[in-house]
Design an enzyme around this catalytic site. Structure first.
Site, PDB file in Angstrom:
ATOM      1  N   LYS A   1     -33.550 -24.768  35.729  1.00  0.00           N
ATOM      2  CA  LYS A   1     -33.033 -24.703  37.094  1.00  0.00           C
ATOM      3  C   LYS A   1     -33.005 -23.263  37.595  1.00  0.00           C
ATOM      4  O   LYS A   1     -33.324 -22.991  38.758  1.00  0.00           O
ATOM      5  CB  LYS A   1     -31.627 -25.303  37.149  1.00  0.00           C
ATOM      6  CG  LYS A   1     -31.579 -26.808  36.931  1.00  0.00           C
ATOM      7  CD  LYS A   1     -30.144 -27.320  37.050  1.00  0.00           C
ATOM      8  CE  LYS A   1     -30.074 -28.825  36.827  1.00  0.00           C
ATOM      9  NZ  LYS A   1     -28.689 -29.345  36.979  1.00  0.00           N
TER      10      LYS A   1
ATOM     11  N   ASP B   1     -26.178 -29.939  41.641  1.00  0.00           N
ATOM     12  CA  ASP B   1     -25.908 -31.145  40.862  1.00  0.00           C
ATOM     13  C   ASP B   1     -27.046 -32.099  41.159  1.00  0.00           C
ATOM     14  O   ASP B   1     -27.372 -32.351  42.324  1.00  0.00           O
ATOM     15  CB  ASP B   1     -24.565 -31.783  41.196  1.00  0.00           C
ATOM     16  CG  ASP B   1     -24.136 -32.743  40.088  1.00  0.00           C
ATOM     17  OD1 ASP B   1     -23.975 -32.274  38.938  1.00  0.00           O
ATOM     18  OD2 ASP B   1     -23.983 -33.948  40.340  1.00  0.00           O
ATOM     19  N   SER B   2     -27.674 -32.549  40.114  1.00  0.00           N
ATOM     20  CA  SER B   2     -28.850 -33.381  40.309  1.00  0.00           C
ATOM     21  C   SER B   2     -28.935 -34.418  39.210  1.00  0.00           C
ATOM     22  O   SER B   2     -28.275 -34.305  38.176  1.00  0.00           O
ATOM     23  CB  SER B   2     -30.116 -32.515  40.321  1.00  0.00           C
ATOM     24  OG  SER B   2     -30.187 -31.712  39.155  1.00  0.00           O
TER      25      SER B   2
ATOM     26  N   PHE C   1     -38.151 -30.470  32.330  1.00  0.00           N
ATOM     27  CA  PHE C   1     -37.016 -30.678  31.437  1.00  0.00           C
ATOM     28  C   PHE C   1     -36.334 -31.987  31.826  1.00  0.00           C
ATOM     29  O   PHE C   1     -36.722 -32.651  32.788  1.00  0.00           O
ATOM     30  CB  PHE C   1     -36.028 -29.502  31.521  1.00  0.00           C
ATOM     31  CG  PHE C   1     -35.581 -29.159  32.925  1.00  0.00           C
ATOM     32  CD1 PHE C   1     -34.443 -29.727  33.467  1.00  0.00           C
ATOM     33  CD2 PHE C   1     -36.322 -28.275  33.707  1.00  0.00           C
ATOM     34  CE1 PHE C   1     -34.039 -29.419  34.759  1.00  0.00           C
ATOM     35  CE2 PHE C   1     -35.921 -27.952  34.997  1.00  0.00           C
ATOM     36  CZ  PHE C   1     -34.773 -28.537  35.524  1.00  0.00           C
ATOM     37  N   GLY C   2     -35.318 -32.373  31.085  1.00  0.00           N
ATOM     38  CA  GLY C   2     -34.594 -33.595  31.410  1.00  0.00           C
ATOM     39  C   GLY C   2     -35.466 -34.838  31.290  1.00  0.00           C
ATOM     40  O   GLY C   2     -36.147 -35.057  30.285  1.00  0.00           O
TER      41      GLY C   2
ATOM     42  N   ARG D   1     -35.435 -31.027  43.834  1.00  0.00           N
ATOM     43  CA  ARG D   1     -34.854 -29.691  43.864  1.00  0.00           C
ATOM     44  C   ARG D   1     -35.654 -28.781  44.781  1.00  0.00           C
ATOM     45  O   ARG D   1     -35.098 -27.932  45.473  1.00  0.00           O
ATOM     46  CB  ARG D   1     -34.759 -29.106  42.454  1.00  0.00           C
ATOM     47  CG  ARG D   1     -33.934 -27.818  42.414  1.00  0.00           C
ATOM     48  CD  ARG D   1     -33.587 -27.386  40.996  1.00  0.00           C
ATOM     49  NE  ARG D   1     -32.704 -28.361  40.367  1.00  0.00           N
ATOM     50  CZ  ARG D   1     -33.114 -29.248  39.441  1.00  0.00           C
ATOM     51  NH1 ARG D   1     -34.368 -29.251  39.022  1.00  0.00           N
ATOM     52  NH2 ARG D   1     -32.259 -30.105  38.936  1.00  0.00           N
TER      53      ARG D   1
END
Length: 208
Positions: free
Chosen positions: A15, A79-80, A162-163, A190
Site C-alpha cells: 500500500k 481501509d480496503s 498482495f492479499g 485503490r
C-alpha cells in the site's frame, strides 16, 4: 511551496508503494508508519486503533483520526478489502483477518476459496473496495473511495500484488497479481481512490 508532511497510517509495504507512486508531483512528503521515528524520534509505542467500523470508510476515518491525534501529523489512512457476492459480501471489513490472524494472506486465501467452493461454485463475482481518509491537523478531512469488479477463482496466478490479488481475476482474464504496477493502478480500487484523493490535494495545495 513547502512540502506537507503526511503520515501514511499503515505498515503494509504494498500500500505504501502505491500511495507514494500515486502522489508523485505533489508538494507532499509521505512517511510510512514504520518510519515514524525518523521524524518523531521520541515517539513512544503507538498501539493500533480498534477498527470497529461497519464500513471501509468508517474504518479509514477511525485510523486517520487516531494517528493524527497520536502524532500531531496529518494522517492518511486506507481501509480496503474484498466482497464476494456468493458469500453475502464477506470477507468485507474483515478481509485482512478473514482466517483469524491479521495479514496472513495464505490463510485468508485458503479460507476464501474453501468458503466459495462450499457454496458450489468456483467462479464467484467479487469486488475490491478502497476507502481513503486524510485527517488534517486543522480538523479538516478529505475522503475518497474506489471500486474494482472481477471474479474470484481457485487457481492462483501471478507474483505481483498482495492479499487476494493472485485469485482476483480482472475483465481481461488476468489476475491482479499478473498486472504491472502501472496497469494495476489504472484499474484498481485503490488506484481510483488515490486518483480522487490526488485531485482533492491538487485543489487544496492549488497545484495545476
Amino acid at each position: 511551496m513547502e512540502e506537507k508532511l503526511i503520515l501514511i497510517a499503515t505498515s503494509n509495504a504494498g500500500k505504501v508503494r502505491e500511495m507514494e507512486r500515486a502522489f508523485e508531483g505533489l508538494p507532499v512528503r509521505l512517511v510510512p508508519l514504520s518510519r515514524i521515528r525518523e521524524i518523531l524520534p521520541d515517539a513512544g509505542e503507538i498501539e493500533e486503533p480498534v477498527e470497529d467500523g461497519a464500513t471501509f470508510l468508517e474504518n479509514a476515518r477511525i485510523k486517520a483520526r487516531y494517528y493524527m491525534e497520536q502524532t500531531g501529523l496529518a494522517a492518511l489512512a486506507d481501509d480496503s478489502g474484498l466482497s464476494v457476492e456468493v458469500l453475502g459480501g464477506a470477507p468485507g471489513v474483515y478481509s485482512a483477518r478473514y482466517a483469524g490472524v491479521h495479514g496472513d494472506d495464505a490463510a485468508n486465501n485458503a479460507k476464501l476459496i474453501a468458503d466459495i467452493r462450499a457454496r458450489g461454485t468456483e467462479n464467484a463475482a467479487a469486488a475490491y473496495h478502497c476507502a481513503l481518509v486524510l485527517a488534517l491537523t486543522a480538523g479538516e478531512e478529505l475522503a475518497a473511495e474506489g471500486v474494482c469488479t472481477g471474479f474470484i477463482r481457485p487457481e492462483a496466478r501471478g507474483t505481483e500484488g498482495f492479499g487476494y490479488d493472485p485469485y482476483f481475476y480482472c475483465a481481461d482474464g488476468r489476475t491482479m497479481a499478473e498486472l504491472t504496477r502501472e496497469e494495476k493502478h489504472a484499474i484498481s480500487h485503490r488506484g481510483a481512490a488515490l486518483n480522487n484523493m490526488k485531485e482533492q490535494l491538487r485543489t487544496l495545495f492549488q497545484v495545476k
